[in-house]
Structure formats: structure tokens, C-alpha cells
Design a protein around this motif. Structure first.
Motif, PDB file in Angstrom:
ATOM      1  N   ASN A 244     101.942   0.615  77.329  1.00 16.33           N
ATOM      2  CA  ASN A 244     101.524   1.998  77.094  1.00 16.33           C
ATOM      3  C   ASN A 244     102.525   2.990  77.667  1.00 16.33           C
ATOM      4  OD1 ASN A 244      99.205   1.329  75.706  1.00 16.33           O
ATOM      5  ND2 ASN A 244      97.877   1.447  77.496  1.00 16.33           N
ATOM      6  N   LEU A 245     103.140   2.636  78.800  1.00 13.88           N
ATOM      7  CA  LEU A 245     104.119   3.539  79.406  1.00 13.88           C
ATOM      8  C   LEU A 245     105.506   3.376  78.797  1.00 13.88           C
ATOM      9  CD1 LEU A 245     103.131   3.308  83.203  1.00 13.88           C
ATOM     10  CD2 LEU A 245     102.682   5.189  81.612  1.00 13.88           C
ATOM     11  N   LEU A 246     105.949   2.140  78.642  1.00 14.40           N
ATOM     12  CA  LEU A 246     107.332   1.899  78.242  1.00 14.40           C
ATOM     13  C   LEU A 246     107.530   1.811  76.735  1.00 14.40           C
ATOM     14  CD1 LEU A 246     108.400  -0.758  80.926  1.00 14.40           C
ATOM     15  CD2 LEU A 246     108.540   1.747  81.025  1.00 14.40           C
ATOM     16  N   ALA A 247     106.474   1.510  75.981  1.00 12.18           N
ATOM     17  CA  ALA A 247     106.619   1.391  74.526  1.00 12.18           C
ATOM     18  C   ALA A 247     105.944   2.521  73.768  1.00 12.18           C
ATOM     19  CB  ALA A 247     106.042   0.050  74.049  1.00 12.18           C
ATOM     20  N   VAL A 248     104.964   3.190  74.381  1.00  8.67           N
ATOM     21  CA  VAL A 248     104.274   4.300  73.714  1.00  8.67           C
ATOM     22  C   VAL A 248     104.970   5.625  73.977  1.00  8.67           C
ATOM     23  CG1 VAL A 248     102.138   5.628  73.632  1.00  8.67           C
ATOM     24  CG2 VAL A 248     102.043   3.135  73.665  1.00  8.67           C
ATOM     25  N   LEU A 249     105.345   5.894  75.225  1.00  8.18           N
ATOM     26  CA  LEU A 249     105.971   7.177  75.571  1.00  8.18           C
ATOM     27  C   LEU A 249     107.301   7.443  74.853  1.00  8.18           C
ATOM     28  CD1 LEU A 249     105.227   7.640  79.392  1.00  8.18           C
ATOM     29  CD2 LEU A 249     104.028   8.573  77.411  1.00  8.18           C
ATOM     30  N   PRO A 250     108.089   6.413  74.520  1.00  6.21           N
ATOM     31  CA  PRO A 250     109.328   6.715  73.779  1.00  6.21           C
ATOM     32  C   PRO A 250     109.097   7.401  72.432  1.00  6.21           C
ATOM     33  CG  PRO A 250     109.505   4.559  74.772  1.00  6.21           C
ATOM     34  CD  PRO A 250     108.088   5.004  74.984  1.00  6.21           C
ATOM     35  N   PHE A 251     107.926   7.213  71.803  1.00  7.36           N
ATOM     36  CA  PHE A 251     107.662   7.866  70.512  1.00  7.36           C
ATOM     37  C   PHE A 251     107.731   9.393  70.623  1.00  7.36           C
ATOM     38  CE2 PHE A 251     105.690   3.689  69.544  1.00  7.36           C
ATOM     39  CZ  PHE A 251     106.382   3.412  68.374  1.00  7.36           C
ATOM     40  N   PRO A 252     106.963  10.013  71.536  1.00  5.89           N
ATOM     41  CA  PRO A 252     107.111  11.464  71.676  1.00  5.89           C
ATOM     42  C   PRO A 252     108.472  11.867  72.228  1.00  5.89           C
ATOM     43  CG  PRO A 252     105.648  10.609  73.381  1.00  5.89           C
ATOM     44  CD  PRO A 252     105.868   9.496  72.397  1.00  5.89           C
ATOM     45  N   ALA A 253     109.086  11.019  73.038  1.00  2.00           N
ATOM     46  CA  ALA A 253     110.400  11.353  73.599  1.00  2.00           C
ATOM     47  C   ALA A 253     111.444  11.485  72.497  1.00  2.00           C
ATOM     48  CB  ALA A 253     110.825  10.286  74.608  1.00  2.00           C
ATOM     49  N   PHE A 254     111.408  10.597  71.512  1.00  3.64           N
ATOM     50  CA  PHE A 254     112.383  10.626  70.419  1.00  3.64           C
ATOM     51  C   PHE A 254     111.952  11.535  69.263  1.00  3.64           C
ATOM     52  CE2 PHE A 254     113.493   6.231  72.049  1.00  3.64           C
ATOM     53  CZ  PHE A 254     114.728   6.617  72.589  1.00  3.64           C
ATOM     54  N   LEU A 255     110.653  11.532  68.947  1.00  2.78           N
ATOM     55  CA  LEU A 255     110.182  12.212  67.736  1.00  2.78           C
ATOM     56  C   LEU A 255     109.675  13.629  67.979  1.00  2.78           C
ATOM     57  CD1 LEU A 255     108.230   9.211  66.137  1.00  2.78           C
ATOM     58  CD2 LEU A 255     110.583   9.965  65.664  1.00  2.78           C
ATOM     59  N   ASP A 256     109.206  13.912  69.181  1.00  2.24           N
ATOM     60  CA  ASP A 256     108.682  15.254  69.477  1.00  2.24           C
ATOM     61  C   ASP A 256     108.968  15.621  70.929  1.00  2.24           C
ATOM     62  OD1 ASP A 256     107.337  17.663  69.006  1.00  2.24           O
ATOM     63  OD2 ASP A 256     105.442  16.832  69.747  1.00  2.24           O
ATOM     64  N   PRO A 257     110.255  15.682  71.303  1.00  2.00           N
ATOM     65  CA  PRO A 257     110.603  15.992  72.693  1.00  2.00           C
ATOM     66  C   PRO A 257     110.227  17.427  73.044  1.00  2.00           C
ATOM     67  CG  PRO A 257     112.559  16.028  71.305  1.00  2.00           C
ATOM     68  CD  PRO A 257     111.446  15.515  70.449  1.00  2.00           C
ATOM     69  N   GLY A 258     110.024  17.660  74.330  1.00  3.23           N
ATOM     70  CA  GLY A 258     109.699  19.017  74.757  1.00  3.23           C
ATOM     71  C   GLY A 258     108.956  19.024  76.070  1.00  3.23           C
ATOM     72  N   GLU A 259     108.308  20.147  76.358  1.00  3.65           N
ATOM     73  CA  GLU A 259     107.618  20.327  77.628  1.00  3.65           C
ATOM     74  C   GLU A 259     106.305  19.547  77.649  1.00  3.65           C
ATOM     75  OE1 GLU A 259     106.168  23.952  80.612  1.00  3.65           O
ATOM     76  OE2 GLU A 259     107.029  24.371  78.640  1.00  3.65           O
ATOM     77  N   ILE A 260     105.976  19.046  78.829  1.00  4.83           N
ATOM     78  CA  ILE A 260     104.748  18.275  79.024  1.00  4.83           C
ATOM     79  C   ILE A 260     103.640  19.209  79.497  1.00  4.83           C
ATOM     80  CG2 ILE A 260     103.695  16.427  80.393  1.00  4.83           C
ATOM     81  CD1 ILE A 260     106.454  15.201  80.636  1.00  4.83           C
ATOM     82  N   ASP A 261     102.446  18.980  79.016  1.00  4.29           N
ATOM     83  CA  ASP A 261     101.279  19.717  79.495  1.00  4.29           C
ATOM     84  C   ASP A 261     101.138  19.460  80.999  1.00  4.29           C
ATOM     85  OD1 ASP A 261      98.726  20.656  80.176  1.00  4.29           O
ATOM     86  OD2 ASP A 261      97.910  20.160  78.204  1.00  4.29           O
ATOM     87  N   HIS A 262     101.132  20.533  81.775  1.00  2.00           N
ATOM     88  CA  HIS A 262     101.128  20.390  83.234  1.00  2.00           C
ATOM     89  C   HIS A 262      99.902  19.647  83.744  1.00  2.00           C
ATOM     90  CE1 HIS A 262     104.320  23.659  84.309  1.00  2.00           C
ATOM     91  NE2 HIS A 262     104.645  22.950  83.248  1.00  2.00           N
ATOM     92  N   SER A 263      98.762  19.783  83.057  1.00  2.00           N
ATOM     93  CA  SER A 263      97.550  19.110  83.528  1.00  2.00           C
ATOM     94  C   SER A 263      97.690  17.596  83.491  1.00  2.00           C
ATOM     95  CB  SER A 263      96.348  19.535  82.680  1.00  2.00           C
ATOM     96  OG  SER A 263      96.514  19.140  81.330  1.00  2.00           O
ATOM     97  N   LEU A 264      98.581  17.099  82.637  1.00  2.00           N
ATOM     98  CA  LEU A 264      98.783  15.655  82.554  1.00  2.00           C
ATOM     99  C   LEU A 264      99.318  15.104  83.872  1.00  2.00           C
ATOM    100  CD1 LEU A 264      98.852  13.186  80.486  1.00  2.00           C
ATOM    101  CD2 LEU A 264     101.305  13.608  80.418  1.00  2.00           C
ATOM    102  N   LEU A 265     100.300  15.801  84.453  1.00  2.00           N
ATOM    103  CA  LEU A 265     100.890  15.329  85.708  1.00  2.00           C
ATOM    104  C   LEU A 265     100.077  15.747  86.929  1.00  2.00           C
ATOM    105  CD1 LEU A 265     104.751  15.802  85.248  1.00  2.00           C
ATOM    106  CD2 LEU A 265     103.378  13.741  85.006  1.00  2.00           C
ATOM    107  N   ILE A 266      99.361  16.868  86.825  1.00  2.00           N
ATOM    108  CA  ILE A 266      98.599  17.364  87.968  1.00  2.00           C
ATOM    109  C   ILE A 266      97.263  16.654  88.107  1.00  2.00           C
ATOM    110  CG2 ILE A 266      97.433  19.397  88.919  1.00  2.00           C
ATOM    111  CD1 ILE A 266      99.620  21.102  87.660  1.00  2.00           C
ATOM    112  N   ARG A 267      96.639  16.328  86.974  1.00  2.00           N
ATOM    113  CA  ARG A 267      95.297  15.750  87.012  1.00  2.00           C
ATOM    114  C   ARG A 267      95.252  14.284  86.586  1.00  2.00           C
ATOM    115  NH1 ARG A 267      91.964  18.370  82.612  1.00  2.00           N
ATOM    116  NH2 ARG A 267      93.227  16.890  81.383  1.00  2.00           N
TER     117      ARG A 267
END
Length: 320
Positions: A244-267
Motif C-alpha cells: 500500500n505504501l510502496l506500490a500504491v503511492l507511486p500512482f499519485p506521485a507519477f500521475l497526479d503529483p502535487g501538494e498533500i492534504d495536510h490532515s493526512l500527515l497531521i491526523r
């Protein structure tokens, strides 16, 4: 008529999940014994990858549609569900024995990956270079898992394989297909019922859909525990969290890069990290009692499930 059809979809979907999980685990465990490799390796790679397929598909489609936030939330939320709900329910149904290789090597690696990934996100950005690092890390993890799986002492060969390669592979594929299709049926039916009863889309997303994408992991882990394939049950959760971390996250990294919703890292990410740390602590503590074998008992399962239900409750309360 629509409500009756939705209810039928839920009933048939749950039945398909039960049967599919049993056949999937049977095929995977038989192949493990035929090949002479650790069931933990099969659980982390074959079962973990297979049951993570829904998250990968959802994240890829979301990223292509320009909704990278959904892909990120799906990955983190699924990991929280895997530990809190999947492990919690599995341990409540039947305590899960942990081989010492799992406690000493595999769980710490998952913890290291969990905290390593957050270092890529502390700048509040997910970019292609981050995706490349994640893919490279995934390759290293796969190489290490295969090597350590071959060298592991935990090859459960006390039971002779009851099927050949062909039959085991067939059941593995049939079981996986049933898991995927049945989970979709349960999610659709439950969503239709909730909508008919006037439940909001947000609450449906936080509960039905979030749990729905983790139904394959839940069904496979429970079936593994009931069959006595404890290494496969825990391997499924650990492997799925890594994918989920190493194979799922690359999809948004390559296809829709940009700023992360702050609540994701804070909460949300701190919740995921805390549950992973708690898993390490409880696994280590369970093995120190009179030199007993480490295990996740029913009390531990209750703790994880309580944490998960509390997290979902807070999310729903914040959305009201």
C-alpha cells in the motif's frame, strides 16, 4: 426491489468472500509447501500483493482522474484498517502465533518503511522523484523478502501438500477472483442500502468503502488463522501494508503529483504509525512471558479493534 437486490448482493458477496478466502489460502499454502518456501513469504508477497489489488486499482483510477488525494487516503486508510480491523478481528476469532522471524525481522522492516515514507512527505509534496524512490524501495524489499523467505526456518512442512501445482494454482486464482468480485458486490450493496436509508455519502466513504477495499485482506487473514496458517495471516497484513505504501503511492506521485492534504500527515499518518509501533510493542511483549512463543491473543485483538473503531468514530464526528 432495489433494496432487495442490494441486500442479495451483500449476502452473496459475503458468501463469496468466505469461500474465496478459503480456496485462496488453500492454494497459497499448498504452493508454499510444494515449493518448500516459508508460508510467511507467500503471505507477504502472493497473498499480500493479491489482496492489495483493490487499493492499487482504486488509486490508479483516482490518480488518472486527477484525484491524487483519494489515492493517498486510500493507501493510509487501508493500512490503518489492516492493523486495526483485519488483525484485530483475526486475533479475536483465533489467536495468531508469531514466529520469532516475524517479530525480529519482518515487523521492524514494516515499521522502518512506514517511517521512511513519511520522510518523503514532510515537505507536503508528492512528486515523481518520490515515486521513483518508492519503486526502488519496493524492489529492494521484494529482493530481501525472497532471500529471507528462502533462508527462514519457519517452513511449516508438518502437513503434506494435498494438491499438485496445477490444482493449487487454479484455486489460488479462482479464490483471488472471488475475493475481488465479492468485495465489490458487498461494497455496492451496502452503499445502496445506506443511501436508501439516508446515510450521507461521506459516512459511506469513511465506513463502507474504506472497509470494502480491505475485505480481501480481512477474509484472507481470518481464513488463514482458522486453517492454522498463522504465518500467512500475519504475512498478508504486513505485505499488504508494504504494498500500500510502496506500490500504491507511486500512482499519485507519477500521475497526479502535487501538494498533500495536510490532515493526512497531521491526523491519519500518525494513527497508522502509532498502530504499527503498537504492533511491534505488543508482539515483543507477548514473547517475553515465561519464554513463550510470541502471539497476538484475543486481548491484543480487542485493543486493535477498539483503536480502529475509535479512529472511525472520530472521523465521523469530525465530518458532522
Amino acid at each position: 426491489m432495489g433494496l432487495a437486490l442490494a441486500a442479495l448482493a451483500v449476502v452473496l458477496g459475503l458468501a463469496g468472500l468466505v469461500f474465496g478466502a478459503d480456496r485462496f489460502v488453500f492454494g497459497a499454502s499448498t504452493l508454499a509447501r510444494r515449493m518448500g518456501v516459508s508460508p510467511l513469504l507467500v503471505g507477504m508477497l502472493i497473498v499480500g500483493l493479491g489482496t492489495s489489488a483493490p487499493e492499487m486499482l482504486v488509486s490508479a483510477m483516482a490518480a488518472l482522474d486527477g484525484s491524487g488525494g483519494i489515492a493517498l487516503g486510500n493507501a493510509v486508510g487501508s493500512n490503518i484498517t489492516n492493523i486495526g480491523l483485519v488483525l484485530g478481528v483475526s486475533a479475536l476469532i483465533k489467536p495468531i502465533r508469531l514466529h520469532r522471524d516475524v517479530v525480529r525481522r519482518e515487523i521492524p522492516v514494516v515499521l522502518l518503511i512506514t517511517f521512511g515514507v513519511v520522510l518523503l512527505l514532510v515537505d507536503w509534496q508528492l512528486r515523481p522523484v518520490d515515486g521513483a524512490i518508492l519503486v526502488a524501495t519496493l524492489i529492494l524489499f521484494l529482493v530481501r523478502a525472497i532471500r529471507s523467505g528462502r533462508d527462514s526456518e519457519e517452513v511449516e512442512d508438518e502437513a503434506e501438500p494435498t494438491a499438485g501445482y496445477g490444482r493449487a494454482t487454479l484455486w489460488l486464482l479462482v479464490g483471488l477472483a472471488l475475493l475481488m468480485g465479492s468485495s465489490r458486490g458487498v461494497v455496492w450493496g451496502a452503499s445502496e442500502i445506506a443511501s436508501t436509508l439516508g446515510v450521507s455519502d461521506l459516512v459511506i466513504g469513511l465506513t463502507v468503502v474504506a472497509i470494502g477495499t480491505s475485505l480481501p485482506e480481512l477474509a484472507a487473514s481470518v481464513a488463514s488463522a482458522l486453517r492454522g496458517e498463522d504465518a500467512m495471516a500475519i504475512g498478508n497484513v504486513l505485505g499488504s501494508n508494504v504494498f500500500n505504501l510502496l506500490a500504491v503511492l507511486p500512482f499519485p506521485a507519477f500521475l497526479d503529483p502535487g501538494e498533500i492534504d495536510h490532515s493526512l500527515l497531521i491526523r491519519d499518518y500518525p494513527v497508522m504509525g502509532s498502530l504499527t509501533v503498537l504492533l511491534v510493542i505488543l508482539a515483543l511483549a507477548s514473547g517475553r512471558k515465561e519464554g513463550s512463543e510470541p502471539r497476538l491473543g484475543r486481548r491484543v485483538g480487542a485493543v486493535f479493534l477498539t483503536c480502529y473503531l475509535t479512529y472511525v468514530g472520530v472521523l465521523v464526528a469530525m465530518s458532522l
